[in-house]
Enzyme design. Structure first.
Site, PDB file in Angstrom:
ATOM      1  N   ASP A  93       0.847  -1.201   0.000  1.00 35.98           N
ATOM      2  CA  ASP A  93       0.000   0.000   0.000  1.00 35.98           C
ATOM      3  C   ASP A  93       0.880   1.248   0.000  1.00 35.98           C
ATOM      4  O   ASP A  93       0.398   2.373  -0.156  1.00 35.98           O
ATOM      5  CB  ASP A  93      -1.025  -0.005   1.140  1.00 35.98           C
ATOM      6  CG  ASP A  93      -0.389  -0.031   2.523  1.00 35.98           C
ATOM      7  OD1 ASP A  93       0.853  -0.109   2.613  1.00 35.98           O
ATOM      8  OD2 ASP A  93      -1.144   0.031   3.519  1.00 35.98           O
ATOM      9  N   SER A  94       2.211   1.042   0.094  1.00 38.30           N
ATOM     10  CA  SER A  94       3.153   2.146  -0.118  1.00 38.30           C
ATOM     11  C   SER A  94       2.969   2.735  -1.510  1.00 38.30           C
ATOM     12  O   SER A  94       3.435   3.842  -1.784  1.00 38.30           O
ATOM     13  CB  SER A  94       4.600   1.670   0.068  1.00 38.30           C
ATOM     14  OG  SER A  94       4.842   0.522  -0.723  1.00 38.30           O
ATOM     15  N   ASP A 140      -0.957  -6.237  -0.614  1.00 38.55           N
ATOM     16  CA  ASP A 140      -1.234  -5.600   0.677  1.00 38.55           C
ATOM     17  C   ASP A 140      -2.738  -5.369   0.816  1.00 38.55           C
ATOM     18  O   ASP A 140      -3.392  -4.932  -0.131  1.00 38.55           O
ATOM     19  CB  ASP A 140      -0.532  -4.234   0.724  1.00 38.55           C
ATOM     20  CG  ASP A 140       0.276  -4.044   1.976  1.00 38.55           C
ATOM     21  OD1 ASP A 140       0.144  -4.861   2.915  1.00 38.55           O
ATOM     22  OD2 ASP A 140       1.052  -3.072   2.019  1.00 38.55           O
ATOM     23  N   GLU A 166      -1.638  -5.789   8.300  1.00 38.23           N
ATOM     24  CA  GLU A 166      -0.920  -5.135   9.410  1.00 38.23           C
ATOM     25  C   GLU A 166      -1.620  -5.462  10.730  1.00 38.23           C
ATOM     26  O   GLU A 166      -2.846  -5.353  10.824  1.00 38.23           O
ATOM     27  CB  GLU A 166      -0.888  -3.612   9.198  1.00 38.23           C
ATOM     28  CG  GLU A 166      -0.020  -3.208   8.020  1.00 38.23           C
ATOM     29  CD  GLU A 166       0.148  -1.691   7.890  1.00 38.23           C
ATOM     30  OE1 GLU A 166      -0.236  -0.943   8.816  1.00 38.23           O
ATOM     31  OE2 GLU A 166       0.674  -1.262   6.847  1.00 38.23           O
ATOM     32  N   GLU A 198       8.822  -4.273  11.031  1.00 40.58           N
ATOM     33  CA  GLU A 198       9.229  -2.960  10.499  1.00 40.58           C
ATOM     34  C   GLU A 198       9.714  -2.035  11.616  1.00 40.58           C
ATOM     35  O   GLU A 198       9.009  -1.802  12.615  1.00 40.58           O
ATOM     36  CB  GLU A 198       8.049  -2.305   9.737  1.00 40.58           C
ATOM     37  CG  GLU A 198       8.437  -0.942   9.154  1.00 40.58           C
ATOM     38  CD  GLU A 198       7.546  -0.444   8.035  1.00 40.58           C
ATOM     39  OE1 GLU A 198       6.659  -1.181   7.583  1.00 40.58           O
ATOM     40  OE2 GLU A 198       7.760   0.720   7.624  1.00 40.58           O
TER      41      GLU A 198
HETATM   42  O1  KIV Z   1       3.517  -1.131   1.774  1.00 38.75           O
HETATM   43  C1  KIV Z   1       4.683  -1.533   1.794  1.00 38.75           C
HETATM   44  O2  KIV Z   1       5.485  -1.268   0.885  1.00 38.75           O
HETATM   45  C2  KIV Z   1       5.107  -2.359   2.919  1.00 38.75           C
HETATM   46  C3  KIV Z   1       6.541  -2.770   3.008  1.00 38.75           C
HETATM   47  C4  KIV Z   1       7.434  -1.636   3.265  1.00 38.75           C
HETATM   48  C5  KIV Z   1       6.750  -3.878   3.953  1.00 38.75           C
HETATM   49  O3  KIV Z   1       4.316  -2.671   3.741  1.00 38.75           O
END
Ligand code: KIV
Length: 265
Positions: free
Chosen positions: A45-46, A84, A116, A183
């Site tokens: 979700d980044s 994600d 998460e 993390e």
């Molecule tokens: O959303 C993301 O990119 C992540 C990673 C940094 C683990 O959760």
């Protein structure tokens, strides 16, 4: 080239073979990372902050993850593809969590989902695993909890927090997660968690003793501007190269050097 499955990851941990994971959001990047030998591709979700320019990951939708996941799926052959679960796609009810996780596999063509949370998500993770959707958990600094955490801070510094993180890790393993992202937590804590769990730990800002490592691809390639947290190593610096290429293009077009005869019909 043999396809990577969750069984391979467990074996890698048992054999002390480090697991590599990177984020990917599009087809060409996916193709390059896959061909380079990466074991896990995460459509994180980044994508919201890295690609869409959002302030944080909270606005990202299930549809956005599915769209990017489909693109990444088209580029990869071997890597395990993890999608994600975005904010509010699994927190409201177990039914919604299962439905949205299912969409990631049916529509996004992912092979696993990431959620998460630790103890607070034990039931959700168990419910998704029970319908045969592999779950990667994510504890420590969980960006979807930005407002509770009051910023992107190292987690697990105080004694009480450390014990809580250990309990979170044990809870996600108990719930059936096949791996867990740690993390931004102290190295000694991720070492302790990695030794207590039978499932692989994948670290980001969690030191060298995790069973694997993950980074955001734009950070690794030097494509994230001024953003440079301590845990990121830039393995390349592509921004100036891109900038130079674009400047050359502008100059050549302005000076009528491009397109030349060789580029014309
Ligand atoms: O959303 C993301 O990119 C992540 C990673 C940094 C683990 O959760």
């Amino acid at each position: 080239m043999k396809k990577v499955t969750i069984l391979d990851l467990k074996k890698m941990k048992e054999e002390g073979d480090k697991i590599t994971m990177l984020t990917a959001y599009d087809c060409p990047t996916s193709r390059m990372l896959d061909a380079s030998g990466i074991e896990i591709l995460l459509v994180g979700d980044s994508v919201g902050s890295v690609m869409a320019g959002y302030q944080n990951t909270l606005p990202v939708t299930v549809e956005e993850i599915i769209y990017h996941c489909q693109a990444v799926a088209r580029g990869r052959i071997r890597a395990l593809l993890v999608a994600d679960m975005p904010f509010m796609s699994y927190q409201v009810s177990i039914e919604e969590a299962k439905k949205n996780a299912g969409r990631m596999l049916k529509e996004g063509l992912a092979e696993a989902v990431k959620v998460e949370g630790g103890l607070n998500m034990e039931e959700v993770i168990k419910a998704i695993c029970d319908i045969d959707i592999p779950v990667m958990a994510h504890i420590g600094l969980t960006p979807q909890s930005i407002h509770r955490m009051g910023g992107y801070k190292v987690q697990g510094k105080a004694d009480r927090e450390r014990e809580k993180l250990l309990q979170d890790a044990l809870a996600v393993e108990r719930a059936g997660a096949f791996a867990v992202v740690l993390e931004v937590i102290p190295s000694f804590l991720s070492k302790e968690i990695s030794s207590q769990l039978s499932i692989p730990t994948i670290g980001i800002g969690a030191g060298p003793d995790c069973d694997g490592q993950v980074l955001v691809i734009n950070d690794l390639l030097g494509l994230s501007g001024e953003f440079r947290p301590k845990f990121v190593k830039r393995f390349a610096t592509l921004e100036p190269l891109i900038s130079e290429a674009v400047k050359s293009y502008i100059t050549e077009v302005k000076e009528s050097k491009f397109p030349g005869a060789e580029h014309s019909f």
